[in-house]
Motif scaffolding. Structure first.
Motif, mmCIF file in Angstrom:
data_model
loop_
_atom_site.group_PDB
_atom_site.id
_atom_site.type_symbol
_atom_site.label_atom_id
_atom_site.label_comp_id
_atom_site.label_asym_id
_atom_site.label_seq_id
_atom_site.Cartn_x
_atom_site.Cartn_y
_atom_site.Cartn_z
ATOM 1 N N GLU A 228 0.650 -0.834 0.346
ATOM 2 C CA GLU A 228 0.058 0.424 0.009
ATOM 3 C C GLU A 228 0.678 1.282 -0.337
ATOM 4 O O GLU A 228 0.920 2.106 -0.821
ATOM 5 C CB GLU A 228 -0.665 -0.289 1.083
ATOM 6 N N LYS B 115 2.392 1.719 -3.726
ATOM 7 C CA LYS B 115 1.685 2.466 -4.189
ATOM 8 C C LYS B 115 1.269 4.557 -4.540
ATOM 9 O O LYS B 115 -0.043 4.481 -4.949
ATOM 10 C CB LYS B 115 -0.107 2.378 -3.693
ATOM 11 N N GLU C 3 2.724 5.690 -7.447
ATOM 12 C CA GLU C 3 1.731 5.702 -8.822
ATOM 13 C C GLU C 3 1.894 7.442 -9.346
ATOM 14 O O GLU C 3 1.759 7.033 -10.670
ATOM 15 C CB GLU C 3 0.668 5.355 -8.525
ATOM 16 N N HIS D 204 2.929 3.829 -11.567
ATOM 17 C CA HIS D 204 2.469 1.961 -11.172
ATOM 18 C C HIS D 204 3.339 2.229 -9.565
ATOM 19 O O HIS D 204 4.023 3.399 -9.058
ATOM 20 C CB HIS D 204 3.596 1.373 -11.757
ATOM 21 N N PRO D 205 3.186 1.088 -8.301
ATOM 22 C CA PRO D 205 3.936 1.455 -7.125
ATOM 23 C C PRO D 205 5.412 0.979 -7.120
ATOM 24 O O PRO D 205 5.652 0.003 -7.708
ATOM 25 C CB PRO D 205 3.376 -0.334 -6.547
ATOM 26 N N GLY E 170 6.930 6.497 -3.033
ATOM 27 C CA GLY E 170 6.096 5.108 -2.040
ATOM 28 C C GLY E 170 7.919 4.571 -1.364
ATOM 29 O O GLY E 170 7.987 4.183 -0.173
ATOM 30 N N PRO F 88 7.349 -2.204 -6.782
ATOM 31 C CA PRO F 88 7.220 -2.379 -5.314
ATOM 32 C C PRO F 88 8.355 -2.769 -4.222
ATOM 33 O O PRO F 88 7.855 -2.383 -3.328
ATOM 34 C CB PRO F 88 5.750 -2.750 -4.946
ATOM 35 N N ASP G 175 5.951 -7.638 -6.056
ATOM 36 C CA ASP G 175 4.353 -7.836 -5.143
ATOM 37 C C ASP G 175 4.120 -8.386 -4.460
ATOM 38 O O ASP G 175 4.380 -9.848 -3.870
ATOM 39 C CB ASP G 175 2.994 -6.829 -5.749
#
Length: 506
Positions: A65, A68, A71, A76-77, A85, A287, A451
């Motif tokens: 989360e 994100k 983004e 994108h994450p 992030g 991420p 992820d």
């Protein structure tokens, strides 16, 4: 640590990007208040029993989360340094340690870093689009961020000297062999010679994934290329045949401020420090929940459970920034250490990628013959633990690919464990660990799909228990472990290491 400490940290990291980041936490984690009760000395089997897959998974979901938050800028994450992030990741780690009360003292070490991002790239050689072509890390864009076209010129030797570049390189694309000098040197020499772009090809069949390192105004847009795809091109050039190329890179290289977070137990012998670390950042492409969210969260969970115990030796947890840009945070930390503080660190343990989906239980093959004395004893601790659990293990090279590198280069014993990145699992390893031979250990390495679903929970829990064991062992005692000695001159490790982080420098 009080509210003022929290606000000061928030101000530090927010000023790096001039944005506000909320503090985020795992709901089930409440603040631990300092008490006068006597806690039992840390016990390995007991702290291992406290490691919970459910808690690790909850932390992974929270970290995704947070990713994100990137983004808006990256579409994108991501948790790459300088992104929302990553700032959110730093806030989360800091608050989690803050909630543990007075058990730890927390410090945040700000440092300047160079961040690079390639938004789009394309390379055409002749009438072919090479599959292995990849832009170098920290490469500049092509002129005006537009495609450039020119003939391909084969550079003599390895491009390490300005004299290696013939006059015809001017206005052309330099084709340079990978070799003994840094990629940045090759690109700079190409730029000084007037090249519009550079391609570094491998002398082996494998692709070249490298970084130009410290930016230079003479760097040109640079790609890496596998030896397999380079071979027929070299043959044509040596036959005197004309080969043209179109190169295109849309990229930026910028200077930012980022932060290492250090948490040390307020109790324990500070002359004999147990140190361990993981990196808090991801690559821009994804991420980074396995790389290295898994290691970062393992450290957080072990740090949380350690508060139930007392320690004889101080334990120092570190979350490094800028690992993906070339071990920036850990290098900054180690090279800034005064000599007397360096000697207090008895060993450094690196935990990078603890839950690869196609995992192998990997131990860095650190020996005292090539590394600071004590590295082999740490390696043997990992071996003994896996054997006690009835688990297979394998050795991997101690080759500079993660944050242990600066410690070893500065005379501090080190080692660690991992579960694999872009390496290929062998048939023997499939028999040892399951999974699929012929595939990467982490098929989502440095990709958007790294992820929550990319983490193998069995491997992650097993290795977090081993991290807890390593902490408990040395927090109790360094009996039988070699005494520290300061480094004099260079060590064998430094002379044999080609990597500095996850990508080659030469």
């Amino acid at each position: 640590m009080g509210v003022s400490s929290k606000l000061a940290f928030c101000a530090t990291i927010a000023s790096a990007a001039a944005i506000q980041i909320p503090f985020l936490s795992v709901p089930s984690q409440s603040r631990v208040e300092a008490t006068n009760e006597t806690k039992p000395l840390v016990n390995s089997s007991e702290i291992q029993d406290l490691i919970s897959g459910d808690r690790l998974l909850a932390r992974a979901k929270k970290l995704f989360e947070i990713a994100k938050l990137g983004e808006e800028e990256y579409n994108h994450p991501t948790r790459v340094i300088g992104s929302a992030g990553h700032l959110g990741t730093l806030s989360y780690i800091y608050e989690q340690i803050l909630q543990l009360g007075d058990y730890y003292s927390i410090s945040n070490q700000s440092f300047p870093a160079v961040s690079g991002n390639v938004f789009e790239s394309r390379l055409v050689i002749g009438n072919q689009v090479p599959k292995s072509a990849a832009p170098m890390g920290l490469t500049p864009a092509t002129k005006d961020k537009e495609p450039v076209h020119g003939k391909l010129v084969l550079v003599e030797n390895e491009g390490c000297q300005s004299t290696d570049f013939p006059e015809e390189v001017a206005g052309s694309v330099a084709f340079i062999k990978r070799g003994t000098c840094p990629f940045g040197t090759k690109s700079e020499n190409a730029g000084r010679a007037g090249a519009i772009a550079a391609i570094v090809y491998n002398y082996e069949k494998d692709p070249v994934q490298g970084t130009l390192g410290t930016p230079s105004p003479y760097h040109v847009a640079s790609f890496g290329l596998s030896g397999e795809e380079a071979e027929p091109i070299i043959k044509r050039l040596k036959q005197g045949k004309y080969v043209d190329a179109i190169a295109y890179i849309d990229a930026e290289v910028k200077s930012i401020l980022t932060v290492n977070i250090i948490a040390q137990t307020t109790e324990g012998d500070t002359e004999n420090v147990v140190m361990l670390g993981a990196h808090s950042d991801s690559v821009a492409e994804g991420p980074g929940i396995n790389d290295d969210g898994s290691g970062s969260l393992s450290l957080l969970e072990v740090a949380t459970q350690l508060t139930k115990y007392s320690v004889n030796n101080a334990v120092r947890f570190a979350w490094w920034a800028g690992e993906e840009e070339g071990l920036l945070g850990s290098d900054y930390y180690v090279y800034a250490l005064p000599e007397e503080e360096n000697k207090k660190i008895r060993l450094f343990m690196d935990y990078d990628m603890m839950g690869s989906p196609n995992f192998a239980y990997q131990i860095y093959n650190a020996t005292n013959a090539l590394n600071p004395e004590g590295s082999e004893e740490l390696r043997d601790l990992y071996i003994a633990w896996y054997e006690e659990q009835g688990l297979n293990y394998t050795f991997i090279p101690f080759d500079g690919r993660s944050d242990y590198d600066g410690f070893i280069r500065n005379g501090i014993p080190g080692g660690g464990i991992a579960t694999g990145a872009e390496g290929i699992k062998t048939k023997k390893e499939q028999e040892q660990f399951g999974g699929k031979a012929g595939d990467w250990y982490d098929p989502c390495y440095h990709q958007l799909c790294d992820d929550v679903g990319n983490v193998n929970m069995t491997a992650w829990v097993v290795n977090t228990k081993l991290i807890a064991h390593s902490v408990a062992t040395y927090a109790r005692s360094f009996k039988g472990f070699p005494k520290r000695a300061l480094l004099t001159g260079t060590n064998e490790y430094e002379s044999q290491t080609k990597y500095h982080g996850p990508i080659l420098f030469f």
